[in-house]
Write an enzyme that holds these catalytic residues in place. Structure first.
Site, PDB file in Angstrom:
ATOM      1  N   GLU A  24       0.723   7.883 -10.666  1.00 12.91           N
ATOM      2  CA  GLU A  24      -0.374   7.050 -10.165  1.00 12.91           C
ATOM      3  C   GLU A  24      -1.376   7.926  -9.413  1.00 12.91           C
ATOM      4  O   GLU A  24      -1.032   9.003  -8.932  1.00 12.91           O
ATOM      5  CB  GLU A  24       0.159   5.963  -9.233  1.00 12.91           C
ATOM      6  N   SER A 139       3.825  -7.769  -3.513  1.00 13.14           N
ATOM      7  CA  SER A 139       3.107  -6.778  -4.315  1.00 13.14           C
ATOM      8  C   SER A 139       3.250  -7.046  -5.811  1.00 13.14           C
ATOM      9  O   SER A 139       4.325  -7.407  -6.307  1.00 13.14           O
ATOM     10  CB  SER A 139       3.635  -5.380  -3.998  1.00 13.14           C
ATOM     11  N   LYS A 158       8.060   0.822   0.340  1.00 12.57           N
ATOM     12  CA  LYS A 158       7.451   1.196   1.613  1.00 12.57           C
ATOM     13  C   LYS A 158       8.282   0.634   2.768  1.00 12.57           C
ATOM     14  O   LYS A 158       8.691  -0.527   2.748  1.00 12.57           O
ATOM     15  CB  LYS A 158       6.019   0.666   1.704  1.00 12.57           C
TER      16      LYS A 158
END
Length: 300
Positions: A24, A139, A158
């Site tokens: 990414e 998310s 995270k």
């Protein structure tokens, strides 16, 4: 329909059934790490992928076109990027011809699948946010992993997220969650969240077999690798910092996609920059492991 522009190097590797690892671009942008650490991360990750026999394929939106695999000049543009692209945004970014869009986990998994890349490396995935029972903030990374047949290699989710609910969501979505030579779900900066990993794997071939034998052909696999021991931030220290960062974000009214960069910036500040070397170490470790998995998968 997604029709990415694929670099010559990546296209040739795919045509020859050689190992390719998608990366990414958010982590390499101003939204991921501050300069010059973002450039360091790009160099460390791409070098780690190549060192283990695979071709790196950084994803991004450039001049309204999705790209898989970037030239050095295109990589420089990504380093300055400040507009995030999730999977849902890919169509908008193309329709509105965004000049530079840096891809999140969800967008990268979608782009990797579109061109036939089966392994993707990132730092940490997004997940269920704390307080989601009120905000509904979950998310898009989780649904993307559940709906694209790609192995995502990460250091867990995270650390500021609701990790138990994130694992529950992945279970509901049917995503196999694996721990690389480790029995606990990692918490990004720390090796263990205290939550047991559903399944431990100790060899690259086992990971490839899980992808091959999964019950839902469209579903991906999540492979978690803990941050190297020498780079871990002690849990008692990072927990206090996370609490402070989350309280600050709530007071500032930060919500949705803006939470992650805001909290990461606060963590960097409150750890006196200690979080940056940790970020670099785990990203490099994940890229190297992803390359090993991709190289094994290419021989099957």
């Amino acid at each position: 329909m997604i029709e990415p522009s694929v670099s010559d190097e990546v296209a040739q590797a795919l045509a020859e059934n050689r190992a390719v690892v998608a990366l990414e671009s958010t982590i390499f942008s101003n939204l991921g790490l501050p300069a010059p650490a973002n450039a360091d991360a790009l160099e460390l990750c791409t070098e780690a992928v190549r060192a283990h026999g695979a071709v790196p394929a950084v994803t991004a939106i450039l001049d309204g076109r999705p790209h898989v695999g970037l030239s050095p000049d295109q990589e420089k543009r990504v380093l300055q990027g400040n507009r995030k692209v999730a999977e849902r945004d890919l169509a908008v970014a193309q329709a509105q011809r965004w000049e530079v869009g840096v891809t999140t986990v969800s967008a990268t998994v979608a782009l990797a699948h579109a061109v036939g890349i089966s392994v993707f490396a990132t730092g940490g995935i997004g997940g269920v946010h704390r307080g989601s029972e009120v905000t509904g903030d979950i998310s898009a990374d989780l649904d993307a992993i559940a709906n694209h047949p790609v192995i995502t290699v990460c250091a867990g989710a995270k650390a500021f997220l609701d990790l138990p609910r994130t694992l529950e969501y992945l279970e509901t979505a049917g995503v196999p969650v694996l721990g690389w030579q480790h029995d606990w779900f990692p918490a990004f900066y720390t090796r263990s969240s205290g939550l047991p990993i559903p399944h431990r794997v100790d060899e690259e071939q086992a990971v490839c077999d899980v992808l091959r034998f999964r019950a839902r052909p469209a579903t991906g696999v999540l492979l978690t690798a803990p941050i190297p021991v020498e780079d871990e931030i002690p849990a008692e220290r990072i927990d206090a910092v996370l609490t402070s960062a989350l309280e600050a974000s709530a007071q500032a009214g930060v919500a949705g996609p803006a939470v992650t960069p805001y909290v990461l910036a606060r963590i960097e500040k409150e750890t006196d920059g200690e979080s940056i070397p940790a970020n670099l170490a785990l990203a490099r470790n994940n890229a190297a492991l992803a390359a090993r998995i991709a190289s094994t998968l290419a021989t099957v």
